[in-house]
Design a protein around this motif. Structure first.
Motif, mmCIF file in Angstrom:
data_model
loop_
_atom_site.group_PDB
_atom_site.id
_atom_site.type_symbol
_atom_site.label_atom_id
_atom_site.label_comp_id
_atom_site.label_asym_id
_atom_site.label_seq_id
_atom_site.Cartn_x
_atom_site.Cartn_y
_atom_site.Cartn_z
ATOM 1 N N ASN A 120 -0.856 0.828 6.048
ATOM 2 C CA ASN A 120 -1.454 1.602 4.970
ATOM 3 C C ASN A 120 -0.552 2.649 4.345
ATOM 4 O O ASN A 120 -0.805 3.101 3.231
ATOM 5 C CB ASN A 120 -2.726 2.287 5.476
ATOM 6 N N SER A 121 0.513 3.060 5.053
ATOM 7 C CA SER A 121 1.342 4.149 4.546
ATOM 8 C C SER A 121 2.678 4.156 5.279
ATOM 9 O O SER A 121 2.773 3.678 6.415
ATOM 10 C CB SER A 121 0.614 5.483 4.762
ATOM 11 N N LEU A 122 3.719 4.692 4.626
ATOM 12 C CA LEU A 122 5.003 4.902 5.291
ATOM 13 C C LEU A 122 5.637 6.156 4.741
ATOM 14 O O LEU A 122 5.318 6.604 3.635
ATOM 15 C CB LEU A 122 5.931 3.707 5.109
ATOM 16 N N ASN A 123 6.549 6.763 5.533
ATOM 17 C CA ASN A 123 7.254 7.937 5.048
ATOM 18 C C ASN A 123 8.695 7.587 4.684
ATOM 19 O O ASN A 123 9.080 6.413 4.729
ATOM 20 C CB ASN A 123 7.163 9.094 6.049
ATOM 21 N N ASP A 124 9.491 8.604 4.349
ATOM 22 C CA ASP A 124 10.846 8.327 3.865
ATOM 23 C C ASP A 124 11.792 7.852 4.962
ATOM 24 O O ASP A 124 12.904 7.404 4.671
ATOM 25 C CB ASP A 124 11.412 9.563 3.178
ATOM 26 N N LYS A 125 11.370 7.935 6.229
ATOM 27 C CA LYS A 125 12.142 7.386 7.342
ATOM 28 C C LYS A 125 11.705 5.959 7.668
ATOM 29 O O LYS A 125 12.134 5.396 8.666
ATOM 30 C CB LYS A 125 11.995 8.271 8.567
ATOM 31 N N SER A 126 10.851 5.402 6.819
ATOM 32 C CA SER A 126 10.298 4.048 7.004
ATOM 33 C C SER A 126 9.460 3.924 8.263
ATOM 34 O O SER A 126 9.352 2.848 8.860
ATOM 35 C CB SER A 126 11.419 2.994 6.992
ATOM 36 N N LYS B 236 7.046 14.283 8.584
ATOM 37 C CA LYS B 236 7.350 14.604 9.982
ATOM 38 C C LYS B 236 6.660 13.671 10.978
ATOM 39 O O LYS B 236 6.834 13.810 12.184
ATOM 40 C CB LYS B 236 6.985 16.059 10.273
ATOM 41 N N GLY B 237 5.839 12.765 10.472
ATOM 42 C CA GLY B 237 5.169 11.814 11.345
ATOM 43 C C GLY B 237 3.745 12.158 11.707
ATOM 44 O O GLY B 237 3.134 11.490 12.542
ATOM 45 N N ALA B 238 3.170 13.188 11.078
ATOM 46 C CA ALA B 238 1.755 13.487 11.279
ATOM 47 C C ALA B 238 0.915 12.457 10.529
ATOM 48 O O ALA B 238 1.262 12.047 9.422
ATOM 49 C CB ALA B 238 1.419 14.891 10.794
ATOM 50 N N VAL B 239 -0.179 12.050 11.138
ATOM 51 C CA VAL B 239 -1.031 10.980 10.595
ATOM 52 C C VAL B 239 -2.453 11.488 10.420
ATOM 53 O O VAL B 239 -2.958 12.262 11.240
ATOM 54 C CB VAL B 239 -1.025 9.766 11.550
ATOM 55 N N THR B 240 -3.089 11.052 9.352
ATOM 56 C CA THR B 240 -4.510 11.317 9.191
ATOM 57 C C THR B 240 -5.254 10.015 8.944
ATOM 58 O O THR B 240 -4.673 9.005 8.535
ATOM 59 C CB THR B 240 -4.788 12.322 8.052
ATOM 60 N N GLY B 241 -6.546 10.058 9.194
ATOM 61 C CA GLY B 241 -7.398 8.892 9.016
ATOM 62 C C GLY B 241 -8.795 9.220 9.498
ATOM 63 O O GLY B 241 -9.190 10.398 9.532
ATOM 64 N N TRP B 242 -9.538 8.216 9.883
ATOM 65 C CA TRP B 242 -10.901 8.447 10.330
ATOM 66 C C TRP B 242 -11.217 7.570 11.537
ATOM 67 O O TRP B 242 -10.521 6.611 11.831
ATOM 68 C CB TRP B 242 -11.909 8.203 9.215
ATOM 69 N N TYR B 243 -12.258 7.954 12.236
ATOM 70 C CA TYR B 243 -12.727 7.157 13.354
ATOM 71 C C TYR B 243 -14.233 7.002 13.234
ATOM 72 O O TYR B 243 -14.913 7.769 12.532
ATOM 73 C CB TYR B 243 -12.343 7.791 14.686
ATOM 74 N N VAL B 244 -14.744 5.992 13.894
ATOM 75 C CA VAL B 244 -16.164 5.667 13.806
ATOM 76 C C VAL B 244 -16.810 5.841 15.171
ATOM 77 O O VAL B 244 -16.269 5.412 16.197
ATOM 78 C CB VAL B 244 -16.370 4.218 13.318
ATOM 79 N N VAL B 245 -17.958 6.487 15.190
ATOM 80 C CA VAL B 245 -18.752 6.643 16.405
ATOM 81 C C VAL B 245 -19.963 5.739 16.291
ATOM 82 O O VAL B 245 -20.678 5.785 15.291
ATOM 83 C CB VAL B 245 -19.211 8.105 16.595
ATOM 84 N N PHE B 246 -20.177 4.890 17.277
ATOM 85 C CA PHE B 246 -21.357 4.040 17.247
ATOM 86 C C PHE B 246 -22.599 4.907 17.109
ATOM 87 O O PHE B 246 -22.864 5.772 17.930
ATOM 88 C CB PHE B 246 -21.460 3.194 18.513
ATOM 89 N N GLY B 247 -23.349 4.698 16.026
ATOM 90 C CA GLY B 247 -24.568 5.469 15.800
ATOM 91 C C GLY B 247 -24.316 6.871 15.315
ATOM 92 O O GLY B 247 -25.261 7.639 15.134
ATOM 93 N N GLY B 248 -23.026 7.218 15.056
ATOM 94 C CA GLY B 248 -22.717 8.595 14.694
ATOM 95 C C GLY B 248 -21.848 8.765 13.474
ATOM 96 O O GLY B 248 -21.383 9.855 13.180
ATOM 97 N N PHE C 277 0.792 -1.232 0.000
ATOM 98 C CA PHE C 277 0.000 0.000 0.000
ATOM 99 C C PHE C 277 0.819 1.275 0.000
ATOM 100 O O PHE C 277 0.269 2.353 -0.218
ATOM 101 C CB PHE C 277 -0.977 0.013 1.187
ATOM 102 N N GLY C 278 2.130 1.195 0.283
ATOM 103 C CA GLY C 278 2.929 2.404 0.284
ATOM 104 C C GLY C 278 4.355 2.131 -0.142
ATOM 105 O O GLY C 278 4.874 1.030 0.050
ATOM 106 N N ILE C 279 4.998 3.144 -0.746
ATOM 107 C CA ILE C 279 6.408 3.043 -1.127
ATOM 108 C C ILE C 279 7.052 4.401 -0.890
ATOM 109 O O ILE C 279 6.468 5.445 -1.201
ATOM 110 C CB ILE C 279 6.563 2.595 -2.602
ATOM 111 N N ASN C 280 8.266 4.400 -0.297
ATOM 112 C CA ASN C 280 8.925 5.682 -0.059
ATOM 113 C C ASN C 280 10.003 5.961 -1.103
ATOM 114 O O ASN C 280 10.174 5.192 -2.063
ATOM 115 C CB ASN C 280 9.463 5.759 1.373
ATOM 116 N N LYS C 281 10.739 7.080 -0.924
ATOM 117 C CA LYS C 281 11.723 7.494 -1.931
ATOM 118 C C LYS C 281 12.808 6.441 -2.147
ATOM 119 O O LYS C 281 13.331 6.287 -3.244
ATOM 120 C CB LYS C 281 12.361 8.818 -1.512
ATOM 121 N N ARG D 113 4.441 2.622 13.622
ATOM 122 C CA ARG D 113 5.597 1.751 13.828
ATOM 123 C C ARG D 113 6.857 2.498 13.424
ATOM 124 O O ARG D 113 7.031 2.869 12.267
ATOM 125 C CB ARG D 113 5.475 0.472 12.997
ATOM 126 N N ALA D 114 7.730 2.775 14.390
ATOM 127 C CA ALA D 114 8.980 3.477 14.121
ATOM 128 C C ALA D 114 9.927 2.598 13.324
ATOM 129 O O ALA D 114 9.739 1.374 13.229
ATOM 130 C CB ALA D 114 9.627 3.905 15.441
#
Length: 330
Positions: A215-221, A265-277, A171-175, A239-240
């Motif tokens: 799902n993803s990795l950066n250039d520092k693996s 820089k290690g910032a992550v995005t994604g989503w979360y699920v709320v039961f019923g929301g 799912f991901g490949i770095n430089k 995972r460092a």
């Protein structure tokens, strides 16, 4: 429509609570391809160019590029249908897949617009491209078993599978060409993996995982993804490079937390699920601060990618059930 595989080592595990939570004040820009019946942003690069796909009035998929200035270009793979880009590199080269005569095939679109297709002997889906235009993804053999592959810019293709895999999904490949993904074993359990440029593959799982997705990795693996525990609840993890795993959850994620993309820089995005929301977006900074967010009038928020300066992109459904692209933080 869009192929979505099950989307998600074990040296040291540290369960770290979120440092802070707040409704985000970052600017969110909503956009659509002109005339589209639904716009789905899939990837963003550091310059701020976004790629993804949109549906026309007949529910057919087409690719698009949105430049940092907001200009949108639509494109299709000649001779195919259902064009669906999945990744973009810093130079603007795009990789993805399309419906060929018999099955899904892969493509690379160069920055000048030239499109090269490949893997026309079986179903294949490209998941990621790096700045050298090396791509990785999955292909299906004649026995309908999925394997991983890496393709260099000159067209050389190498197939690979982690030991014990019966289905492999990069799912991901770095430089550097390091690849992250996950695979299924004969016991029907998914595990994360990291493939080095020399072909060495390391399998990993957060402690207590019964389903691990990388799902993803950066250039520092540094890898991000999600995993399910024995109660089938999903958690995010990072995972460092040394194998240390940090687990985190969105505070409101009663139905699970799904980390999807990590920046330099290690910032992550994604989503979360709320039961019923429903589904909601989050951004977790490198120091652990987590912010939850939604575009205006969203009933389903799915951030797909994060790039330089923690700029995230993805798509959401409004109260009328129409999907739109969004850009957050620029």
């Amino acid at each position: 429509m869009k192929i979505r595989k099950p989307g998600f080592a074990a040296l040291t595990l540290a369960i770290v609570p979120c440092v802070a939570t707040a409704a985000s004040a970052a600017k969110i820009t909503v956009f659509d391809v002109s005339g589209s019946a639904g716009t789905y942003a899939d990837a963003i690069n550091d310059p701020g160019t976004i790629t993804g796909w949109y549906l026309d009035s007949k529910n057919n998929a087409h690719g698009f590029l949105r430049a940092a200035n907001g200009m949108i270009t639509s494109f299709d793979v000649s001779g195919g249908t259902e064009t669906q880009p999945d990744s973009i590199n810093a130079r603007g080269a795009v990789a993805g897949y399309f419906q060929g005569p018999s099955f899904y095939q892969s493509f690379v679109r160069a920055p000048n617009g030239t499109i090269t297709t490949f893997y026309d002997t079986g179903a294949t889906t490209v998941a990621a491209i790096n700045d050298k235009e090396t791509v990785t993804g999955s292909y299906q053999d004649v026995a309908q078993v999925w394997h991983g592959f890496v393709r260099s810019k000159d067209g050389t293709i190498t197939s690979f599978d982690p030991t014990g895999s019966i289905a492999t999904y990069p799912f991901g490949i770095n430089k550097k060409g390091v690849i992250a993904g996950y695979y299924l074993d004969s016991k029907d359990i998914y595990h994360g993996f990291l493939r080095e440029i020399d072909g060495t593959i390391t399998s990993f799982d957060p402690q207590g995982s019964v389903y691990t997705a990388a799902n993803s990795l950066n250039d520092k693996s540094v890898v991000t993804g999600c995993y399910a525990d024995s109660t089938d609840k999903f958690h995010g993890y990072i995972r460092a490079a040394d194998g240390t795993i940090t687990v985190f959850d969105a505070p409101d994620g009663t139905g699970g937390t799904f980390a999807n993309s990590i920046d330099a820089k290690g910032a992550v995005t994604g989503w979360y699920v709320v039961f019923g929301g429903g589904y909601h977006g989050f951004e977790r900074s490198a120091n652990g601060t987590l912010k939850e967010f939604d575009p205006p009038n969203s009933t389903f928020t799915r951030p797909e990618s994060i790039a330089g300066h923690a700029v995230a992109s993805g798509y959401f459904s409004d109260t009328s059930g129409v999907y739109h692209g969004f850009l957050r933080g620029q």
